[in-house]
Design a protein around this motif. Sequence first.
Motif, PDB file in Angstrom:
ATOM      1  N   PRO A  97      16.310 -15.637  18.892  1.00 42.85           N
ATOM      2  CA  PRO A  97      16.897 -16.060  17.613  1.00 42.85           C
ATOM      3  C   PRO A  97      18.416 -16.100  17.708  1.00 42.85           C
ATOM      4  CG  PRO A  97      16.044 -13.818  17.472  1.00 42.85           C
ATOM      5  CD  PRO A  97      15.571 -14.365  18.770  1.00 42.85           C
ATOM      6  N   GLN A 127      16.825 -11.559  12.612  1.00 41.63           N
ATOM      7  CA  GLN A 127      16.356 -12.937  12.594  1.00 41.63           C
ATOM      8  C   GLN A 127      17.416 -13.909  13.078  1.00 41.63           C
ATOM      9  OE1 GLN A 127      14.831 -13.980   8.635  1.00 41.63           O
ATOM     10  NE2 GLN A 127      15.650 -12.069   7.911  1.00 41.63           N
ATOM     11  N   TYR A 128      18.638 -13.449  13.166  1.00 43.07           N
ATOM     12  CA  TYR A 128      19.737 -14.387  13.355  1.00 43.07           C
ATOM     13  C   TYR A 128      20.513 -14.189  14.655  1.00 43.07           C
ATOM     14  CZ  TYR A 128      19.227 -16.181   8.627  1.00 43.07           C
ATOM     15  OH  TYR A 128      18.751 -16.785   7.495  1.00 43.07           O
ATOM     16  N   GLY A 184       6.189 -23.015  18.506  1.00 38.46           N
ATOM     17  CA  GLY A 184       5.967 -23.133  17.068  1.00 38.46           C
ATOM     18  C   GLY A 184       7.074 -22.432  16.297  1.00 38.46           C
ATOM     19  N   SER A 185       6.687 -21.539  15.419  1.00 35.81           N
ATOM     20  CA  SER A 185       7.674 -20.792  14.630  1.00 35.81           C
ATOM     21  C   SER A 185       8.186 -19.552  15.361  1.00 35.81           C
ATOM     22  CB  SER A 185       7.054 -20.371  13.292  1.00 35.81           C
ATOM     23  OG  SER A 185       5.926 -19.528  13.518  1.00 35.81           O
ATOM     24  N   ASN A 186       7.602 -19.239  16.502  1.00 37.68           N
ATOM     25  CA  ASN A 186       8.023 -18.067  17.256  1.00 37.68           C
ATOM     26  C   ASN A 186       9.209 -18.418  18.157  1.00 37.68           C
ATOM     27  OD1 ASN A 186       7.851 -15.383  18.332  1.00 37.68           O
ATOM     28  ND2 ASN A 186       6.913 -16.268  20.166  1.00 37.68           N
ATOM     29  N   ASN A 187      10.249 -17.628  18.067  1.00 36.84           N
ATOM     30  CA  ASN A 187      11.455 -17.839  18.875  1.00 36.84           C
ATOM     31  C   ASN A 187      11.855 -16.514  19.502  1.00 36.84           C
ATOM     32  OD1 ASN A 187      13.877 -18.564  20.020  1.00 36.84           O
ATOM     33  ND2 ASN A 187      14.937 -18.981  18.101  1.00 36.84           N
ATOM     34  N   ARG A 230      10.570 -21.009  22.821  1.00 38.71           N
ATOM     35  CA  ARG A 230      10.229 -21.418  21.461  1.00 38.71           C
ATOM     36  C   ARG A 230       8.806 -21.970  21.462  1.00 38.71           C
ATOM     37  NH1 ARG A 230      13.712 -22.942  17.333  1.00 38.71           N
ATOM     38  NH2 ARG A 230      15.908 -22.418  17.603  1.00 38.71           N
TER      39      ARG A 230
END
Length: 532
Positions: free
Chosen positions: A387, A469-470, A381-384, A379
């Motif tokens: 997910p 995304q999930y 920042g906003s990058n994962n 992880r």
Amino acid sequence: MWGRSPEEEIHMPKPDNRFLFLILALGLMILTWGCSQTDDITASKSLTNVWLSAERLPSPPADMIYELWVAKNTVTGNNIPDNELVSLGRFSYVADDSLVAFLDETGAVRGDSNQFVLPDDIFEYSGLFVTVEQMIDAEPNRPGPIMLVEPITGRTDTIRMDFPLDVALGDAGVFYNMETPSDGSHNSNDGYGLWFTLYGSAQYTYVDTLEYSIALEEDTVDIIIDPATGDTLNLDSLYAPRPDSAWVVYDTVPLIFGSDTLTLGLDSTIMHVSATVNTRDVPDSTPPFTYMTVVEQSPLRIIVSIDTVWEFPMHIDTTWVVTENHFVDHTVDLDIFSQERFDFPVYADWGWNYQGWVTSLEIDPGILGEFTPPAYVYRVGSNNDIPGDLGGLMTTGTFQYIDSVDDGDPFTLKVIDRIEVDTLGVLDTIYRKPVYPGEDFLDGAALSAATGGLVTAPYNLLPAPFGSQYGTVFISIEPVNRVTDTTNFPLIAFLSTLPNAWDGNDVEMTNRTRGIQSSGGFPRVRAIFQRL
């Protein structure tokens, strides 16, 4: 006066000062090297301090701990004779925003920090390694699965321990598909399954000839004659259609699910999904008329009824025998599963299995397990890269060999059918599945039992409209002595996000075992020796 000529001067032998210098220098080097080797290397020591420095070393799961060992001979697995082993002690490890430290068995920072002591000369041993142990160990003097290992060679005071077979693991590749072969049809439940294979479909049609015989029993119809007129009263009944049936068990291509070559002569990775039989016969213009109908079709066989209808006068005490060839179209739908680009190292001798998982925000964390993150940073920042890691976890099962079935298929549909054994029909349970690791989440009853009634129907891994995304599919490497199976061991070897929809294309998984990647890499531990 007599003197030497220039020619004589040139050919007279003279002492070579350079040669003498080389001899003296070499002698000095031998003397110096020999003295230092005797003191530092060849002279036996009575104690060795070992300091460890960790890189991407995960914290062991609850109820498990690491242990540091040396072995007399080269370490090629954890089946090491007891008389060749010495333990330097157990430890845990933590690396987070507040603390980076080696811990003792109580969870406190070790009094000696990262220092371990061997009451012997470490150069008397050939291997240094770290194992994963249960906190309450039934065999405390035997090593568990080996997670880090390196030979002690070259008389060096520093070595780096890596995961066993790390080069082969770094070169491994894997794909997955989301077909559901256990439901016996194509594309009806895609997204409810996960199989670690390449996938393709095909339809195979061919013509077969079934030989069968139909025999009429002797006609016992008595003619009734009107005594007044002499007419036959039951003439219409003698001309009435007279059916006789023969039952044929279709066994040219037994529908045995899994790998089979049989008469199709196709590749061993082909699995029969379903078959249909369609008669090509048209009733003859003259009797007898012959019809074929499928009366039973199951995963193991097709049974057809061949009805021959006689529509001409019967003759008393006459036997009719008819032998015919019946031409039939067979259409077989095929799922083709293969692993032509797969190459996994086998870790059975080192004490490890592989295990397939799905983590997703659409899975309730309380259903089957919760995700344990790897030690590397995924992880930023906003990058994962993973997910769904805050969601729940479902497993497809453990396996040692990528090219064989896994250790269980609790949620894959099973079919109960009759199998012919010595002409006697017996009931048996069969699977319609590939001979590779994976799972279909189609058995709602089994899912309900495993989840305490939270999931009661077939489970779709791709709940629209969320998709990639999930959720993430990943394969971890798991110690065979793990205490719990409700979470993954944090050695995540391969991963890929879930697709937005399953379109029949294979999904390639990313290898996360190489330490040179910006994101990923398996643990390493550096050891520094001090011999006293």
